[in-house]
Design an enzyme around this catalytic site. Structure first.
Site, short mmCIF file in Angstrom:
data_model
loop_
_atom_site.label_atom_id
_atom_site.label_comp_id
_atom_site.label_asym_id
_atom_site.label_seq_id
_atom_site.Cartn_x
_atom_site.Cartn_y
_atom_site.Cartn_z
N GLN A 98 56.84 36.03 217.63
CA GLN A 98 55.57 35.59 217.03
C GLN A 98 54.67 35.17 218.18
O GLN A 98 54.67 34.03 218.59
CB GLN A 98 55.82 34.45 216.04
CG GLN A 98 56.83 34.81 214.95
CD GLN A 98 56.30 35.84 213.95
OE1 GLN A 98 55.24 35.65 213.36
NE2 GLN A 98 57.03 36.94 213.77
N GLY A 153 51.32 30.76 205.88
CA GLY A 153 52.13 31.70 206.66
C GLY A 153 51.35 32.40 207.77
O GLY A 153 50.13 32.28 207.87
N HIS A 154 52.08 33.15 208.57
CA HIS A 154 51.48 33.83 209.72
C HIS A 154 50.46 34.88 209.30
O HIS A 154 50.61 35.52 208.27
CB HIS A 154 52.53 34.44 210.64
CG HIS A 154 53.53 35.33 209.98
ND1 HIS A 154 54.47 36.02 210.70
CD2 HIS A 154 53.77 35.62 208.69
CE1 HIS A 154 55.23 36.70 209.87
NE2 HIS A 154 54.84 36.48 208.66
N ASN A 155 49.41 34.99 210.09
CA ASN A 155 48.37 36.01 209.92
C ASN A 155 47.52 35.81 208.67
O ASN A 155 46.78 36.72 208.29
CB ASN A 155 48.98 37.42 209.90
CG ASN A 155 49.47 37.84 211.27
OD1 ASN A 155 50.59 37.52 211.65
ND2 ASN A 155 48.62 38.51 212.03
#
Lengths: 345, 345, 345
Positions: free
Chosen positions: B197, B238-240
């Site tokens: 990540q 969460g990511h993105n």
């Protein structure tokens, strides 16, 4: 930051077949949408081919079968595996200097491997063990007698309570609390009396635990997280649970006490499991599912209370018709009453 | 503590029209129920007028149109705005002394503005920037290269990971973790392999992030929280994800990876959003709603799976009749069978 | 570790009637499944008698009425109370050395009782009070003017914000945040303006608060947690809530602002409560229940939106028939239409 590779170098590193200019230089990895002429991007599923056509990337990591793309291509057997390698090439892990920071507090009797590191302000109590190449981040707490095996990473401000055993290559993210007391009380007619939580917690090898997640120690015996399981942020695992191997627990999952989760089960976000429930191997629980009782191996379950996902989908579809159904039944009752009252009419 | 104002002073400070004794002194703000003769209280909505009549407060902040109240009144155009001003008058923010606490660890190469403060036991890594008048609370962690712009407040024990960019006037509450790894793995048939990540996290100006919330960095590119958005406690992003401007995320909301949340959307408590979902501008998701797919702008949605709130309310109303409905349909089947068997009877 | 007792000693300590060898020595407590010949185990409910028969334990703590067990028996009136005593015998609480750790930061004007302890790296601000025998764990933060009464335990890395009042014998687990700002904003047409959260938080005696839970301070007045209430991990309690006495809040419960939770109410895991809701004394809300409006005393409620649990169970049972019901109603409509078209047929 200044890292660059030619496509030829990338092809070699990834074991990829290159279709394009070996000498072209790229300086980073970016998503299909954000990639420019200095970037390599990736197509990890066929549904992304359409956006790939329009990507400004210099090159794309793609599967063997993809066609119709104008960019230089790095063809691989597994795009996911290649993506992992690609990201590590451009973003090598920062080396960590071994040693104990001057501001860390390491009590007498703690054993820190000489290749390990303990960050600023961290506290390691007596009898704790920190294994080879393990990293205790800044402001972490490692309680008395806790054991971190080799290559463990505790990100800043993780807590590992007394006596908790953490396996090799485990990663614990910031704010996670491993081994707090389980939630156990006996109501004696006057008050909730605390049942001492004197058991342990064992985290097997290759587990990852997300930020601010909480995994409680057992009342007696051990709470166990099995090898290779991955736990997202803000997840709760209650006392005396046995989570199997390669299990996935997505963010905000809550597992009550004394549950058993089978190997390779997947619990999507916000799933809740009642206490003493067994979830079988490879079961899949979709997001927000509520699980009051055992789930057999391989089942895909949805809804609260959970039912097989195919049934739940049919129920959900029928629910949208429910208000109309009530109306229809009322109308039917009226018509049948009329038929009954005027039989030969 | 010793702060007091006359009603005349309050009227002036709030731009209020006073109906009552300019010289009466009040020493604090209290709720309608708890206010005594030394307090000023407030009526922020017409449904509170009834309890206001019985309040022991010396004076009330009310809207222009409210009638029938026996207390002294401070009439304003916006009671909410006046309440904010009123609370600040009685509770001015505590001044913070600039400077780095002797026990804080600031690595070489971190840049702390001379008007900023770094609290006891805090850790600021190399290359991090702390802007003008920003406050890094006690026991906070600010990772390598992270940037805090001006007037940022990190409450004690917040974590800002390496490279995260935090805008002006952002407030981060205790225990929040900004920029931990996203939850990304590829199963290679044997094990879940971690997808590095390596992306970032950007928090725009005027955002507030609640206690123990977690916002993950992107896989590649950036996770983004837009200007003016307010995030409650124990929220997972969460990511993105791209969260828009002036968005409200209430406690325990969970947003999976790669979602887009439109400007001014409101997600009530415990809402869960599946990955890659787009929630349109101004959409409202009521508490505990589960969102499997895109929501259009301006929609009000409820339930799991979510549906337009008006439909969901009708479904919920019909559900209470469902057991009876099953019985009715059985009875109808019997009666129709009888009619069929005895047509002209 | 080396602690051992004869069954005679245990019988005396627990006030138990021994059926078995007074001189037999046991060295630990284990679950029925894991116990060996050196262990004492326990049967806290009749449903466990079956597994007890096969337990390898040397002796069992059982109720007065249990029969048919081959092991030595320690008969008691309350197995739960005896279990608590038994666990404390084998696992006495670790004594804590009074005093302030050299690396702790205690600001001038904080009052630490001479019998209290402050752990490594903890920060106690000016005007805070730490009472007799209270323990502030490593890396904890205790804000200005906060009061910890006697025998309070803050586990490592707990946060008690400025002015929060914590009663006698309260236990706060790692990562909990007591007294962060409530989530209050007023939208003025342009932006969400923060309503200053200037109220307090009072935790009464004998409360326990789980890891990474968050309890917000009030806007004005106080958020209150009543005597003897037990709060699990990752629970959110909003500003201005009044939680009664002996209340149970299981993991991941979320309570919005200004709610009142009656004495002895039980909120199971992941329950969510809307703002300004009153939950009556002794009410029970089963796991994942969503509560939009008041619940009367003694009610058992389930589902979202919550309804009496008996009704909810009937709805859940009927739901599984819903797809079939839709089909049946369609068939009925056809048959009735035919009857109507061919009345005397």
């Amino acid at each position: 930051m200044g890292v660059s590779f030619t496509l030829g170098q990338l092809a070699e590193a990834l074991g990829a077949t290159l279709e394009g200019d070996r000498h072209r230089v790229v300086r980073g990895v970016a998503s299909l949408e954000q990639a420019g002429p200095e970037h390599v991007s990736f197509v990890t599923a066929s549904r992304y081919v359409k956006s790939a056509v329009q990507s400004g990337a210099a090159a794309l990591v793609v599967g063997r079968e993809v066609t119709g793309l104008p960019q230089a291509l790095l063809r691989v057997d597994s795009t996911q595996t290649a993506l992992i390698a690609l990201l590590r090439l451009f973003h090598p892990e920062r080396p960590v200097t071994a040693g104990v920071h001057a501001t860390a507090v390491v009590e007498t009797g703690a054993r820190i491997d000489s290749s390990a590191s303990v960050g600023a302000g961290a506290v390691v109590e007596a009898g704790a063990v920190v294994g080879a190449r393990s990293r205790v981040g800044a402001l972490c707490f490692v309680g008395a007698g806790a054991v971190l095996a080799d290559d463990v990473v505790l990100h800043p401000r993780a807590v590992v309570h007394a006596g908790v055993v953490v396996g090799h290559r485990v990663t614990v993210h910031s704010g996670a609390v491993l081994g707090a007391d389980g939630f156990g009380y006996a109501f004696d007619g006057t008050a909730h009396r605390k049942i001492p939580q004197v058991g342990g917690l064992r985290i097997a090898d290759d587990v990852e635990i997300g930020a601010n997640s909480t995994i409680d120690r057992a009342t007696v015996g051990d709470t166990v997280i099995g090898r290779g399981s991955k736990i997202d942020n803000l997840v709760q695992v209650g006392h005396n649970c046995e989570v199997g191997e390669d299990v996935i627990l997505v963010a905000q999952v809550g597992i009550s006490g004394s549950c058993t989760i089978g190997n390779r089960a997947i619990l999507a976000g916000q799933v809740g499991i009642a206490d003493h429930v067994r979830v079988g191997e490879g079961a899949i629980l979709t997001a927000q599912t509520g699980v009051p009782s055992d789930v057999e191996a391989g089942q895909v379950m949805s809804g609260t209370p959970c039912r097989p996902a195919t049934l739940t989908r049919r129920i959900w579809a029928a629910e949208t018709m429910l208000p109309e159904l009530v109306r229809k039944v009322r109308a039917l009752e009226k018509r049948v009453r009329e038929l009954e009252e005027n039989p030969g009419d």
